[in-house]
Design a protein around this motif. Structure first.
Motif, mmCIF file in Angstrom:
data_model
loop_
_atom_site.group_PDB
_atom_site.id
_atom_site.type_symbol
_atom_site.label_atom_id
_atom_site.label_comp_id
_atom_site.label_asym_id
_atom_site.label_seq_id
_atom_site.Cartn_x
_atom_site.Cartn_y
_atom_site.Cartn_z
ATOM 1 N N LEU A 66 -8.694 -31.665 -5.973
ATOM 2 C CA LEU A 66 -8.492 -30.518 -5.090
ATOM 3 C C LEU A 66 -9.015 -30.831 -3.690
ATOM 4 O O LEU A 66 -8.367 -30.514 -2.686
ATOM 5 N N CYS A 67 -10.156 -31.489 -3.602
ATOM 6 C CA CYS A 67 -10.688 -31.895 -2.290
ATOM 7 C C CYS A 67 -9.692 -32.792 -1.557
ATOM 8 O O CYS A 67 -9.480 -32.625 -0.353
ATOM 9 N N SER A 68 -9.081 -33.721 -2.278
ATOM 10 C CA SER A 68 -8.087 -34.616 -1.666
ATOM 11 C C SER A 68 -6.908 -33.832 -1.110
ATOM 12 O O SER A 68 -6.434 -34.116 -0.008
ATOM 13 N N ARG A 69 -6.439 -32.865 -1.872
ATOM 14 C CA ARG A 69 -5.308 -32.050 -1.395
ATOM 15 C C ARG A 69 -5.701 -31.242 -0.158
ATOM 16 O O ARG A 69 -4.914 -31.123 0.788
ATOM 17 N N ILE A 70 -6.907 -30.707 -0.156
ATOM 18 C CA ILE A 70 -7.362 -29.913 0.980
ATOM 19 C C ILE A 70 -7.576 -30.805 2.199
ATOM 20 O O ILE A 70 -7.255 -30.408 3.325
ATOM 21 N N GLU A 71 -8.088 -32.017 1.989
ATOM 22 C CA GLU A 71 -8.294 -32.973 3.089
ATOM 23 C C GLU A 71 -6.988 -33.240 3.838
ATOM 24 O O GLU A 71 -6.990 -33.465 5.039
ATOM 25 N N ALA A 72 -5.894 -33.247 3.100
ATOM 26 C CA ALA A 72 -4.597 -33.637 3.655
ATOM 27 C C ALA A 72 -3.899 -32.500 4.402
ATOM 28 O O ALA A 72 -2.813 -32.705 4.927
ATOM 29 N N LYS A 73 -4.501 -31.332 4.471
ATOM 30 C CA LYS A 73 -3.864 -30.211 5.164
ATOM 31 C C LYS A 73 -4.910 -29.411 5.916
ATOM 32 O O LYS A 73 -6.086 -29.729 5.860
ATOM 33 N N ASP A 74 -4.481 -28.404 6.592
ATOM 34 C CA ASP A 74 -5.406 -27.490 7.241
ATOM 35 C C ASP A 74 -5.984 -26.564 6.178
ATOM 36 O O ASP A 74 -5.253 -25.823 5.540
ATOM 37 N N ALA A 75 -7.279 -26.625 5.988
ATOM 38 C CA ALA A 75 -7.937 -25.829 4.963
ATOM 39 C C ALA A 75 -8.051 -24.378 5.391
ATOM 40 O O ALA A 75 -8.130 -24.067 6.578
ATOM 41 N N SER A 76 -8.093 -23.520 4.403
ATOM 42 C CA SER A 76 -8.233 -22.083 4.658
ATOM 43 C C SER A 76 -9.439 -21.555 3.887
ATOM 44 O O SER A 76 -10.020 -22.249 3.050
ATOM 45 N N ALA A 77 -9.784 -20.324 4.157
ATOM 46 C CA ALA A 77 -10.867 -19.676 3.411
ATOM 47 C C ALA A 77 -10.506 -19.611 1.929
ATOM 48 O O ALA A 77 -11.381 -19.747 1.064
ATOM 49 N N GLU A 78 -9.243 -19.435 1.631
ATOM 50 C CA GLU A 78 -8.786 -19.411 0.235
ATOM 51 C C GLU A 78 -9.065 -20.755 -0.452
ATOM 52 O O GLU A 78 -9.449 -20.798 -1.619
ATOM 53 N N ASP A 79 -8.876 -21.852 0.285
ATOM 54 C CA ASP A 79 -9.180 -23.182 -0.264
ATOM 55 C C ASP A 79 -10.665 -23.306 -0.599
ATOM 56 O O ASP A 79 -11.032 -23.871 -1.632
ATOM 57 N N ILE A 80 -11.511 -22.786 0.265
ATOM 58 C CA ILE A 80 -12.953 -22.843 0.039
ATOM 59 C C ILE A 80 -13.304 -22.030 -1.203
ATOM 60 O O ILE A 80 -14.108 -22.465 -2.043
#
Length: 105
Positions: A66-80
């Motif tokens: 999941l961290c890898s997927r988030i690294e590859a895009k603009d993260a959001s509060a939902e991702d956190i």
């Protein structure tokens, strides 16, 4: 969820008791890093990368992915929020492996 091969390697290298101590240290570092992650920061990608590395050291396979997927895009509060939920689930899944002499679930 948990990379049982990684857990077995760590337990073999460190012994059950030392593994539990090392895992506790990594979890403390991971929790601290999670508490400071902010997608709006300029170094957000580096923050996710750090968290991913700590997770991989603990065998938190799904969390690291999941961290890898988030690294590859603009993260959001939902991702956190998703990271925090998955961390909690991963931590719970690790507990059986922390018991001395227990080979996990």
């Amino acid at each position: 969820m948990i990379d049982t091969k990684r857990i077995s390697e760590l337990r073999a290298e460190l012994g059950s008791e030392c593994f539990a101590e090392v895992a506790a240290l990594f979890m403390a570092d991971l929790e601290s890093a999670l508490g400071t992650i902010d997608p709006a920061r300029a170094d957000a990608v580096a923050q996710f990368h750090l968290v991913k590395g700590l997770a991989l050291n603990l065998g938190f396979r799904d969390f690291a992915q999941l961290c890898s997927r988030i690294e590859a895009k603009d993260a959001s509060a939902e991702d956190i929020n998703a990271l925090n939920r998955l961390y909690s689930t991963s931590k719970d899944a690790l507990v059986p492996y922390l018991r001395s002499g227990d080979e996990g679930a």
